[in-house]
Design a protein around this motif. Sequence first.
Motif, mmCIF file in Angstrom:
data_model
loop_
_atom_site.group_PDB
_atom_site.id
_atom_site.type_symbol
_atom_site.label_atom_id
_atom_site.label_comp_id
_atom_site.label_asym_id
_atom_site.label_seq_id
_atom_site.Cartn_x
_atom_site.Cartn_y
_atom_site.Cartn_z
ATOM 1 N N UNK A 225 -31.439 11.913 -1.743
ATOM 2 C CA UNK A 225 -31.063 10.542 -2.097
ATOM 3 C C UNK A 225 -32.277 9.633 -2.214
ATOM 4 N N UNK A 226 -33.230 9.783 -1.304
ATOM 5 C CA UNK A 226 -34.413 8.918 -1.356
ATOM 6 C C UNK A 226 -35.194 9.151 -2.639
ATOM 7 N N UNK A 227 -35.410 10.413 -2.987
ATOM 8 C CA UNK A 227 -36.161 10.707 -4.206
ATOM 9 C C UNK A 227 -35.452 10.165 -5.435
ATOM 10 N N UNK A 228 -34.131 10.304 -5.483
ATOM 11 C CA UNK A 228 -33.368 9.822 -6.640
ATOM 12 C C UNK A 228 -33.471 8.311 -6.765
ATOM 13 N N UNK A 229 -33.419 7.611 -5.645
ATOM 14 C CA UNK A 229 -33.521 6.147 -5.679
ATOM 15 C C UNK A 229 -34.908 5.728 -6.139
ATOM 16 N N UNK A 230 -35.935 6.397 -5.631
ATOM 17 C CA UNK A 230 -37.300 6.004 -5.986
ATOM 18 C C UNK A 230 -37.620 6.300 -7.452
ATOM 19 N N UNK A 231 -37.045 7.345 -7.991
ATOM 20 C CA UNK A 231 -37.266 7.636 -9.413
ATOM 21 C C UNK A 231 -36.419 6.754 -10.316
ATOM 22 N N UNK A 232 -35.274 6.308 -9.839
ATOM 23 C CA UNK A 232 -34.325 5.598 -10.682
ATOM 24 C C UNK A 232 -33.348 6.589 -11.281
ATOM 25 N N UNK A 233 -32.141 6.122 -11.577
ATOM 26 C CA UNK A 233 -31.077 7.049 -11.945
ATOM 27 C C UNK A 233 -31.374 7.833 -13.222
ATOM 28 N N UNK A 234 -31.998 7.187 -14.205
ATOM 29 C CA UNK A 234 -32.263 7.870 -15.477
ATOM 30 C C UNK A 234 -33.316 8.947 -15.296
ATOM 31 N N UNK A 235 -34.453 8.598 -14.700
ATOM 32 C CA UNK A 235 -35.511 9.587 -14.489
ATOM 33 C C UNK A 235 -35.040 10.699 -13.557
ATOM 34 N N UNK A 236 -34.243 10.343 -12.553
ATOM 35 C CA UNK A 236 -33.746 11.355 -11.622
ATOM 36 C C UNK A 236 -32.843 12.352 -12.335
ATOM 37 N N UNK A 237 -31.946 11.854 -13.186
ATOM 38 C CA UNK A 237 -31.053 12.758 -13.919
ATOM 39 C C UNK A 237 -31.853 13.657 -14.855
ATOM 40 N N UNK A 238 -32.857 13.098 -15.515
ATOM 41 C CA UNK A 238 -33.686 13.912 -16.406
ATOM 42 C C UNK A 238 -34.474 14.953 -15.617
ATOM 43 N N UNK A 239 -34.987 14.564 -14.478
ATOM 44 C CA UNK A 239 -35.746 15.494 -13.627
ATOM 45 C C UNK A 239 -34.857 16.641 -13.166
ATOM 46 N N UNK A 240 -33.656 16.308 -12.737
ATOM 47 C CA UNK A 240 -32.763 17.345 -12.227
ATOM 48 C C UNK A 240 -32.368 18.345 -13.311
ATOM 49 N N UNK A 241 -32.176 17.861 -14.525
ATOM 50 C CA UNK A 241 -31.626 18.718 -15.567
ATOM 51 C C UNK A 241 -32.631 19.380 -16.484
ATOM 52 N N UNK A 242 -33.893 18.917 -16.477
ATOM 53 C CA UNK A 242 -34.851 19.406 -17.470
ATOM 54 C C UNK A 242 -36.083 20.017 -16.807
ATOM 55 N N UNK A 243 -36.352 21.276 -17.100
ATOM 56 C CA UNK A 243 -37.557 21.925 -16.592
ATOM 57 C C UNK A 243 -38.812 21.270 -17.163
ATOM 58 N N UNK A 244 -38.721 20.755 -18.389
ATOM 59 C CA UNK A 244 -39.881 20.099 -18.994
ATOM 60 C C UNK A 244 -40.247 18.830 -18.227
ATOM 61 N N UNK A 245 -39.245 18.071 -17.828
ATOM 62 C CA UNK A 245 -39.522 16.864 -17.044
ATOM 63 C C UNK A 245 -40.194 17.237 -15.727
#
Length: 235
Positions: free
Chosen positions: A80-100
Motif C-alpha cells: 500500500x505504501x509503495x502504491x500511494x507513493x507512486x500514485x495510482x496510475x504509475x502503480x497500476x502500470x508498474x504492476x502490470x507491465x514488465x517494461x515499466x
Amino acid sequence: MGPVLGWLDGTPLPRAELDRRLGALRAGPRSTALPTPGTAEDRQLTRWVAQVVLTEKLCAAEAATRGLDPGDGPPVRLDQRAAVELGSIAAAAYEGSAAVRAVYEAVTAGVVVAPAETAAYLESTARPPAGPVWRLRTPDGEFDAEPGSLPADLAGALGSAVPDQTVTAGPWTATLLARREPEPDPPGPTDGLLDAARRLAFVRWLDHSRAHRLRLVPGLEHPGDPAQPDNHHRH
C-alpha cells in the motif's frame, strides 16, 4: 489508422488497446462497481485507463532506447505504501507491465540516501528514553512499576532503598526487589528510505517524460488535470 490514444515522440498510438481494456473491465466480474456509461465518472475512468496505457507505452519505448530486455514477467503486487507513493496510475502500470518495472530499475539504479537524510529521519522518529523500572512486592503481590506511576511519598522512600529492603510511606508498604534500567530502543528501520527515494525519483522522471514526450487527445487528459471539464467535486 483509426482513432488515436495520443502521440509518443510525435508518433500516433492507436486507441485499440484502451478500448480493449475498457471492454474487459465492463465484461469482468467487477463490472457492477463501474460507473454508468456516459457519466462524468465513466469519462474519468476512461482517462485513468488511458493514462495507464500511455505510461506503459512510454516505458516500453524507453526500455527499447536503453536496450533493456523486460521479458514477459507476470504482474506483481505493490504494497500500500509503495502504491500511494507512486500514485495510482504509475502503480497500476508498474504492476502490470514488465517494461515499466525494467525502466524503474534503470532510472533509479543510482539513487542513494544521503547520510544527513538518514540522520534527520532517525531524529524525527526517535522515541524519548524510557525511565527505570522497579520490581516491587506489596501485600497485593509482585509487580513492575515505573517510579512516576507510584505515590510520590512511596517513590521517594524506595528511591534510596537497597534491594530486598521494605519501606513504608504513609499507608503504603513495599519491598524493593530489584531495579532495572531499560534497554535503549534500537534505531528505527531505515531500509524503507531508499525504496521511498527510488519511487520519488521514478515519479519525477515519469512526470518529466510525460510532459515532454506525450501529446494527449482531447477527452483523454489526465483525470487530475484541472483544465478538463470532469475534474470537479460535487457535494
